[in-house]
Structure formats: C-alpha cells, structure tokens
Design a protein around this motif. Structure first.
Motif, PDB file in Angstrom:
ATOM      1  N   LEU A  53       0.870  -1.235   0.024  1.00  0.00           N
ATOM      2  CA  LEU A  53      -0.093   0.030  -0.199  1.00  0.00           C
ATOM      3  C   LEU A  53       0.891   1.265   0.084  1.00  0.00           C
ATOM      4  N   LEU A  54       1.875   1.207   0.537  1.00  0.00           N
ATOM      5  CA  LEU A  54       2.967   2.449   0.654  1.00  0.00           C
ATOM      6  C   LEU A  54       3.484   2.519  -0.802  1.00  0.00           C
ATOM      7  N   TRP A  56       2.017   1.567  -3.631  1.00  0.00           N
ATOM      8  CA  TRP A  56       0.882   2.075  -4.376  1.00  0.00           C
ATOM      9  C   TRP A  56       0.522   3.591  -4.089  1.00  0.00           C
ATOM     10  N   GLY A  57       0.411   4.045  -2.835  1.00  0.00           N
ATOM     11  CA  GLY A  57       0.148   5.128  -2.600  1.00  0.00           C
ATOM     12  C   GLY A  57       1.110   6.270  -3.117  1.00  0.00           C
ATOM     13  N   TYR A  60       0.429   6.636  -6.636  1.00  0.00           N
ATOM     14  CA  TYR A  60      -0.732   7.426  -6.860  1.00  0.00           C
ATOM     15  C   TYR A  60      -0.777   8.956  -6.642  1.00  0.00           C
TER      16      TYR A  60
ATOM     17  N   SER C 281      -4.855  13.983  -2.969  1.00  0.00           N
ATOM     18  CA  SER C 281      -4.102  12.870  -3.355  1.00  0.00           C
ATOM     19  C   SER C 281      -3.431  12.183  -2.163  1.00  0.00           C
ATOM     20  N   ALA C 285      -4.285   8.357  -0.607  1.00  0.00           N
ATOM     21  CA  ALA C 285      -3.271   7.370  -0.144  1.00  0.00           C
ATOM     22  C   ALA C 285      -3.297   7.042   1.374  1.00  0.00           C
ATOM     23  N   ALA C 286      -3.640   8.107   2.217  1.00  0.00           N
ATOM     24  CA  ALA C 286      -3.569   7.722   3.584  1.00  0.00           C
ATOM     25  C   ALA C 286      -4.727   6.945   3.834  1.00  0.00           C
ATOM     26  N   ALA C 288      -6.347   4.747   1.874  1.00  0.00           N
ATOM     27  CA  ALA C 288      -6.065   3.251   1.509  1.00  0.00           C
ATOM     28  C   ALA C 288      -5.073   2.690   2.661  1.00  0.00           C
ATOM     29  N   LEU C 289      -4.242   3.442   3.197  1.00  0.00           N
ATOM     30  CA  LEU C 289      -3.095   2.729   4.223  1.00  0.00           C
ATOM     31  C   LEU C 289      -4.001   2.517   5.377  1.00  0.00           C
TER      32      LEU C 289
END
Lengths: 221, 229, 488
Positions: A53-54, A56-57, A60, C281, C285-286, C288-289
């Motif tokens: 996830l890191l 991907w983030g 993104y 953005s 992302a956060a 999703a984390l």
C-alpha cells in the motif's frame, strides 16, 4: 433486583439512609484482574500489505499532482486538476507576464484559448505561423501588425492586426511570443528579449503594417 | 512499548510529520498567494460595507450547512453542466473571503456564482421571504424573521415586497445578505482556471439553471441569464 | 470484600497495585460529573438533531424562530454530541481505564471536578451563542472565543492531572489501551488548539481555512475518537472474556500505523476542491493505508474473542462493545471506499458523509462509551443500576436506531449523489426524492432518544441514591453514629 434493594432499604438503619446495594452483585468475579497480552508475532502478510500500500500510495500521489514533469518541482500549488501537466499551465515569472500581456491585449481577438474566431481572427493554437522554429517572423508580425488576406492552417482570413511596437517593450513581446508558442499544445522554442531587440532594430525605419506578401518574404531566423 | 516517554515521543513525531505535511507545507504554498492582476483590476476584489456584513449574516444563519461555495471541475460531477459555475473554483477565488465558507453538504444548490446566475435583487428578496413561491418544492426555510411586515401606507420602500395590503420590508440583515449573495461571483479567468471560450451558439436565458440543461455540450456562457434557483 | 493487595510479578519487579475497589471509589466524584453531564448533552444534542431532521421533511417546521433555524440547530446538535458527550465522557472513561491499568487511584479529584464544571459552562455558553447567531462558521468549531478558551483551560487541567496520574502509576508496564490513551490526551490538545488558533483567533486566509477545518474534523473523528474507542474495546474484550489479548506486537503495529497514517486523512473532503491537487491525493493514499490499522485491530479483537462472541454479547457491557467494534470496522471501510476520487464524485456533498460521521459518533464511539459507562458507574458508586432491564433495552433501541440512522443517511446520500451527477436531474426534485430516507434516519434518531432517556433515568436514579448514601455516610462520620451498615 430493585424490589430487593427497597426491602433492604427498609430494613436498614434510621434516618432513611438507604442501604447500599449488594457489592457482590456489582463486583463480579475477575474484576480485580486487568487485561494482559500475549506475544504472538505480527502476520507477515499484513506487513507485506503495508509495504504494497505504501508503494501504491506513493505512485498514486506522484501521478496525481505530486510530481509534474520536474520543472516546477513536486507538489505545485497551481495544479488543481490532478491529471494536468504543469506544462499546460503558464508558469510563474516570464510566462506570467506573457499570459498577462496576452489576456490584456491579444485575447480580445484571438480569444483566451487561442482559438480565434473562424472567418474573422486566425487561431494561434496549432497555427503554422506561430509554430515556425525561427521566431523572427512572429516578432516582426507583433511589432508591426499585418493586414490583408492570409491563410492560417489552410483557412483564409482577411483582417487587420494592430502594431504593438510602441505598446509593448522587448521583454513583454518576448514574453507574449513565448507564451503563445508554448501554450494550448503549442511547442515551439521560446523567444528571448535580445531577439526582439534585434528585430526591432532591423525594422526601425518601418512604420506601416506588413502585408502578407511582405511578411512571408521575411526570413524566420 | 512500556516506556511512557518513548511512546509519547513517537506520538509527537507522528503529529509533527502530519502537521508539517498537511498544514505547514500548504501554508507556504497557499499562504503566499497574493492578488492577481486581471483585465478588470486586482482579483479577488474583496467585500466591503453591506456585502461584508452580509457575509456575517450568512455565517450567523448557518447557510453553510446546506449550501456549498465550490464548483468542481468539468467532468467531475455536474457542477458546471448544471450552470452552477462557468469554471471550477480555485484557491485564488477565496483569498479575501473572511470567513471562507466553502461548505460540505448540498441540500441546496451551490452558491459560488449565484451573483452572476441570479442578478435580480428582487428575486433574492422574494426568495428569502418565501422560497416556495419562486421554487416550488424547495427545501429552504422561509426567513420571515429577516423582514418586517407592515400595513401598506403610501408608497412602499424600494426593495419591499407588496403582498395583499401589506408591505414586507427587508431588515438591515436582509439587505446585507442579499448584497453578499449578489457579490458571489467566480467568473474571472485565471491562469490556473481559465474560462473556456464562449460558444458562438449561446442560447440566452438558458444558462445557469438547475432545470434540465438543454445542451450539456455547450461551452460555458458568460452572459447573465434570467433569475434561476 | 477484604482489601487484599494483589501482586503481580513483571520481570524483576513486584507490583503492588491498589485493590480495584479503592481505585474505583477514588474516581467517583469527577467521573459522575463527566458522565452525568455527558448523558444530558447527548440527549440535548440528539433532540436538536431530531428537530433538524424534521425540518428536512417540512421546512416550515419552527421556521420562524431564528434560534431554531436549521443552519443554527444543526451545528448546535453536532457540538453538543461531540464535545458534551463525546469528549467529556471519553475523558472520564480514559481516566478510569488509566487508573485501573496503572493500579493507582485517581488523584486531584477537586481539580478534575473544577475542570468538568468549566467544560460544561463553556459548552453551555457556546451552544447558546451558536443558537443566538454568534457562530464562527467553522464546522465543529462554531463556538466562539470564550467557549473555546475555557474548554482549552479545562482540558489542560484534565490533561495535566491525567499525565501526572499516569506518571505515578504503580504498574509500570503498559497495556495497549494506555498507548491510545496517551495519544488521545496529547492529540486533542494539539488539534483543538491549532484549529482554534488558525481558524478563530488568527484566521488564515481563504481556501486554507477549509484545509485546516478538514484537517481538524478528520483528526477528531478518525484519530481521536478512533483512539478512544479502540482503547475501550482493547480493554473490555479481554477483560470481560477473561482471556489475554491475542497479540501485543500486532496491537503495537496497529497503534503506530494508526498514529502515522490517520493524521494524513481529511483532504478527501476537498477532492476536486480549491486546493492543490496533491493534497487530496495524499489523503487518498492515507485512506488506503488505513486498511492496515483496521485489519490489525479487527484481527486482534476477533481472535481474542474467537468462539466466545456469544458470551460477550450476554454481558450488558459486552453487547455495547461488540456493536462498537463492528461499527468501527464498517466505518473505516466506508472511509477507505469514500476516500477515492471515483467514489467521492458520488458521495461528496451528500448525506453519505453525514452518515459515516453518525456511524462513528453513535455507532462506534457512542456505543463504546455507553458500554464502558454501564460498567464503570456501578463500580465507582457501589450501587447497581436501578433498572437492569433498561440497560438491555437501551442497547436494543440504540442498535436498531443506529442502524436505521446510518442506513437512511447512506442510502439517501448515495441516491442524492448519483442523481446530482446526472445534469438533467432537477435539483429540487432530487432532494425531495431523498426525503423518505431521511425519514428512516429520523426514526433512528427517535429510537436513539428513547434509549438515551432510559439511560438518563437509570443514571440519575442511581446517582441520587449514591449521593444520598454519601451524604448519610458523611453525616455519620461527623456525628460518630453508625446509621449505615457498611457492606462486606
């Protein structure tokens, strides 16, 4: 339970002091024991998920406003649409002057989007006149204007463009020329103030507008 | 994880990082914004007098609970297609808004361009007094307490609504609020949010409605339209 | 009950914890103040929310009273529930848990009582101010200067007392709940004072206000309330089931991932808003984390209770805690799903966002705090609940109420968003089409109110008896008589 309490109350001491509840019913077994922990390890898959996830983030963010082609650096404050490239937005500094000049002077005829008006004012976006590699013809055009029938991108136009020689400085003409050559999808080399000065000096004696034939005869470099 | 001070340090670090990233760093970007020169002078123009008092009335009545003041870009939602704005709103638009009431819930339409969409001052007074008369089925409450109802005697004041032998005179708050609403405009072309080129087949009277948009492909119209909700 | 001192051995030291009874009794004065006022604020706030919800059915309802106009009563409701119930009762529960886990009784009772009094005074003044029109306009920070400053002073007092209590604890080992408690104590002070400074005292300019406001709301909801609720669930699930927590390293992993990622949320509110694109953005992302801390705590809870969830649900407190745990999982999933550009295009500016907040406030935090309250109050007063059946009834009313409230708002919101994105849909008509779903939510609010009324009656009857007992005890102590038989 409440009835039992009331009965106990009545059996209690004087002065109407209520008997206390049953402490045993309140404190259940195990009340003294505070929770403890065991030491099982963190599942590896969970750590892997975190790493994934890191990753991907990061990607993104980079693709959506975080990294825009390097020139402005990352995280620019003027990119509001995440999918836009910074190059689409006029940059600060010289380009801002150029954009301002364009908005104040040119957009009235050539329109804010460089589209012109069909049949009346030629477009600048994708225009073969603008996109020539050498800027001299464009500079001369801005300096002294043009009048007469021309063809831009295969479309005929016949109108008059005023002279900007005395209305804009070398820096301003260089800025606006750079602006029209780098906006709306145009990608032509920028124009420097020294080049404008050179063209201005070369045409110092000229006071009339160009005719298309005259201008086409001028070299572009 | 048994040492209180160490845990606290970690907590402090996490806070410092996120505060820097989400608050301090944007402060450097957004905080450095200044007025920009446009063809019509510095932008944004800021509000004075009645319009600024109206902003206070807007805040005091809690209009922000139902109305937003942000237009999303074309292609993301239908803010522009509905005519709520001609272009998206950007940070520059709010630079001199004090307070900046962007809103978070839409039980009513967006208001960031209401001044241009509905420039008729009388429409605003009538709408505040009796929304359902102008917009049947509207969810907006009637702000009768912003008006004084008096028996009609002689000529009514300029902005009064005449209704059945009574004159409904707006109070100072109502005047201020309407002045504020009329000042809500976001139509100036900016570098980061240019106005799209006006369409040559603009249909007057059709812009800025929440009614079914006839032609959703028509580019934004900059001409002022008839009063609409 | 004989006052035995329980001893535990941790590595090399022997810990002399105070008996649970002594700890509990020491918590009584401040906590009864926090809990009593908290329950009242919860009721008042939900009542305000009910009035606001009725206005969404018929805007003419009470429309001529400026004090009750929708734009004022809606923020008043939110502030009542968030600060009056949410923060205040949380502080009470956190104090008690900290004392119990540290094996130390609560010190500085008078200071804490003063702080509670200040907090309630500040809040009352603030709510009246909002209804009178002196609102700041910033969501969840509508209360004007004097309220915010008083609240900060009260919080500082509570915070200092709490940290000192923590420092003087007898059991030096830390249980996972205590990490969250430490975090919570610091985080509220930080986010509230920063938000107050940057939005009310010396407001920042323009769209940046929206940024700070969104940062504050998100931190309060998904960091602070989450920390409190998780601490409570971590404490009660192992305790009620008499089992150890499944994994301490997993709990630590969950804590640090929450601490480091949850604070970057918030800008999802401003997707496609007037802020640089990188900010939403980063929050996306956060969001999703957030899957990582969610799985960590959910796993820990589930595997601790594995096979014994029905036992948990038999216990009064356990029912509330179980519901709170499920609500947290659902709410965080919703956060992750709604924190993306494609979904936010539908849910942004709709009731769906309100619904998620309601799920966190009532379903997760509310349930966890109520469950803890139902456990703690009998122990600190040594009086049983006068109507134990009402405790169970409260849970049923609340569970159904929360489900209806949240379902109505989510369904209505998604419908609202989908139709709003069809540019041909008439706006007035689409809002009208959401009214039936608001009706479901209104029914949910009614059920919540009914449950809260039961809790109020139970609490104040118990409190009355307990106070009478304390008074009688004091009189006995002074006069030297023995009218009260001390229990075993």
């Amino acid at each position: 339970m409440s009835r039992k309490n009331r009965q106990q109350d009545r059996k209690a001491g004087s002065a109407g002091a209520p008997e206390r509840r049953a402490t045993e019913a309140v404190h259940v077994a195990g009340d003294e024991r505070e929770p403890v922990t065991e030491n099982r390890p963190v599942p590896v898959l969970l750590v892997a998920l975190l790493v994934a996830l890191l990753f991907w983030g990061d990607m993104y963010i980079m693709r959506n406003g975080g990294d825009v082609g390097g020139e402005a650096g990352a995280f620019p404050a003027s990119v509001f649409d995440p999918y836009k490239k910074y190059a689409d937005i006029p940059r600060a500094g010289g380009s801002q002057i150029g954009a301002k000049m364009y908005a104040q002077n040119c957009s009235i005829c050539h329109q804010p989007g460089g589209t012109g008006i069909p049949g009346q004012f030629p477009p600048l976006a994708g225009s073969d006149w603008v996109l020539e590699e050498g800027p001299n013809r464009v500079i001369k055009l801005i300096l002294n204007g043009i009048q007469g029938p021309i063809t831009v991108n295969g479309q005929p136009f016949n109108n008059a463009m005023p002279q900007w020689r005395d209305m804009m400085t070398d820096e301003q003409i260089a800025a606006v020329a750079t602006y029209i050559r780098s906006t709306w999808g145009n990608k032509a080399p920028p124009v420097k103030p020294e080049e404008v000065k050179a063209q201005r000096d070369a045409t110092a004696s000229r006071s009339t507008t160009w005719s298309p034939a005259e201008l086409m005869a001028q070299p572009t470099k | 994880m048994n040492a209180g001070p160490l845990v606290f340090l970690g907590i402090l670090l996490s806070t410092a990082l996120s505060f820097w990233g989400l608050v301090i760093a944007p402060a450097f970007q957004l905080g450095r914004q200044d007025l920009v020169e446009t063809g019509a002078g510095p932008y944004p123009t800021g509000r004075t007098g009645a319009a600024q008092r109206g902003a206070e009335v807007y805040r005091s009545l809690g209009c922000v609970e139902c109305h937003t003041q942000q237009v999303r870009p074309r292609g993301y939602g239908t803010d522009i297609a509905r005519g709520w704005g001609v272009r998206r709103t950007v940070a520059q638009d709010y630079l001199r808004d004090q307070p900046a009431l962007l809103g978070a819930l839409r039980i009513g339409p967006d208001l960031s361009n209401i001044g241009a969409r509905s420039p008729d001052i009388r429409w605003h007074y009538e709408h505040l007094y009796n929304p359902r008369k102008l917009v049947p089925g509207s969810m907006m409450p009637a702000y009768r307490f912003l008006f004084d109802k008096r028996k009609l005697a002689g000529t009514p004041p300029q902005n009064a609504i005449v209704d059945d032998g009574y004159e409904i005179v707006p109070t100072e708050d109502a005047d201020a609020l309407v002045a504020y609403l009329l000042s809500l405009q976001s139509q100036v072309s900016l570098l980061e949010a240019p106005l799209p080129a006006p369409a040559t087949n603009a249909v007057p009277g059709d812009a800025g409605t929440n009614a079914p948009a006839g032609d959703t492909n028509t580019a934004a119209k900059t001409n002022v339209a008839a009063p609409t909700p | 009950m004989n006052g035995t001192t329980s001893t535990e051995t941790t590595s090399t030291t022997i810990v002399e914890r105070l008996p649970a009874r002594d700890i509990d009794l020491s918590c009584r004065p401040p906590l009864m103040l926090f809990f009593g006022s908290g329950l009242i604020w919860l009721f008042v706030g939900t009542l305000f929310a009910l009035i606001a919800a009725i206005k969404l059915h018929g805007p003419g309802f009470l429309a001529n009273i400026p004090w009750l106009t929708f734009g004022r009563i809606e923020p008043a409701a939110a502030n009542c529930v968030v600060y009056g119930f949410g923060v205040q009762v949380s502080l009470g529960v956190l104090l008690w848990m900290m004392c119990r886990l540290g094996g130390m009784r609560l010190l500085f009772q008078p200071a804490l009582c003063v702080a509670g009094f200040l907090w309630n005074v500040a809040l009352t003044a603030g709510i009246v101010a909002i209804l009178a029109g002196w609102s700041t306009g910033c969501e969840w920070l509508e209360m004007p200067h004097f309220s915010a400053v008083l609240m900060l002073v009260a919080y500082a007092l509570i915070g200092v007392c709490a940290i000192t209590n923590f420092h003087l604890r007898r059991d030096r080992a830390l249980y996972p709940s205590q990490w969250y408690i430490l975090g919570a104590l610091f985080w509220f002070a930080w986010i509230f004072s920063a938000a107050y400074l940057m939005l009310i005292l010396a407001p920042v300019r323009g769209a940046f206000q929206a940024v700070v406001n969104a940062w504050y709301i998100s931190n309060l909801t998904d960091l602070w309330f989450a920390s409190v609720g998780i601490a409570i669930i971590y404490y009660f699930v192992p305790k009620l089931l008499n089992r150890p927590l499944y994994s301490r390293p997993l709990a630590a992993f969950g804590f640090w991932t929450l601490a480091f990622f949850a604070q970057w949320l918030g800008m999802t509110r401003l997707i496609s808003g007037p802020v640089p694109a990188w900010m939403p953005s980063v929050s996306i992302a956060a969001a999703a984390l957030m899957l990582v801390p969610l799985i960590s705590v959910a796993m820990n809870w589930y595997l601790t209770a594995e096979g014994r969830t029905n036992v948990l649900r038999q216990i009064d407190t356990g029912r509330f805690i179980w519901f709170a745990a499920i609500s947290y999982v659902v709410a965080t999933f919703a956060l992750i799903l709604m924190g993306h550009r494609s979904t936010a295009a539908v849910t942004q500016f709709t009731y769906a966002e309100v619904g998620r907040t309601a799920l966190v406030l009532h379903g997760f935090l509310g349930m966890a705090l109520l469950g803890a309250l139902y456990y703690i109050v009998p122990r600190i007063t040594e009086f049983q609940w006068p109507a134990l059946k009402h405790v169970r009834l409260h849970f049923t009313l609340y569970a159904v109420g929360v489900a209806l409230l949240v379902f109505g708002l989510f369904a209505g919101g998604i419908l609202q968003g989908l139709r709003m994105n069809q540019s041909t849909a008439d706006f007035v008509a689409l809002i009208k089409s959401t009214v039936p779903f608001i009706g479901i939510s209104t029914l949910g609010l009614l059920l919540l109110l009914a449950g809260q009324a039961l809790a109020l009656k139970n609490f104040f009857t118990l409190s009355h008896r307990s106070n009478a007992h304390v008074r009688a005890y004091a009189i006995d102590f002074i006069t030297g008589r023995e009218t009260i038989r001390r229990g075993a």
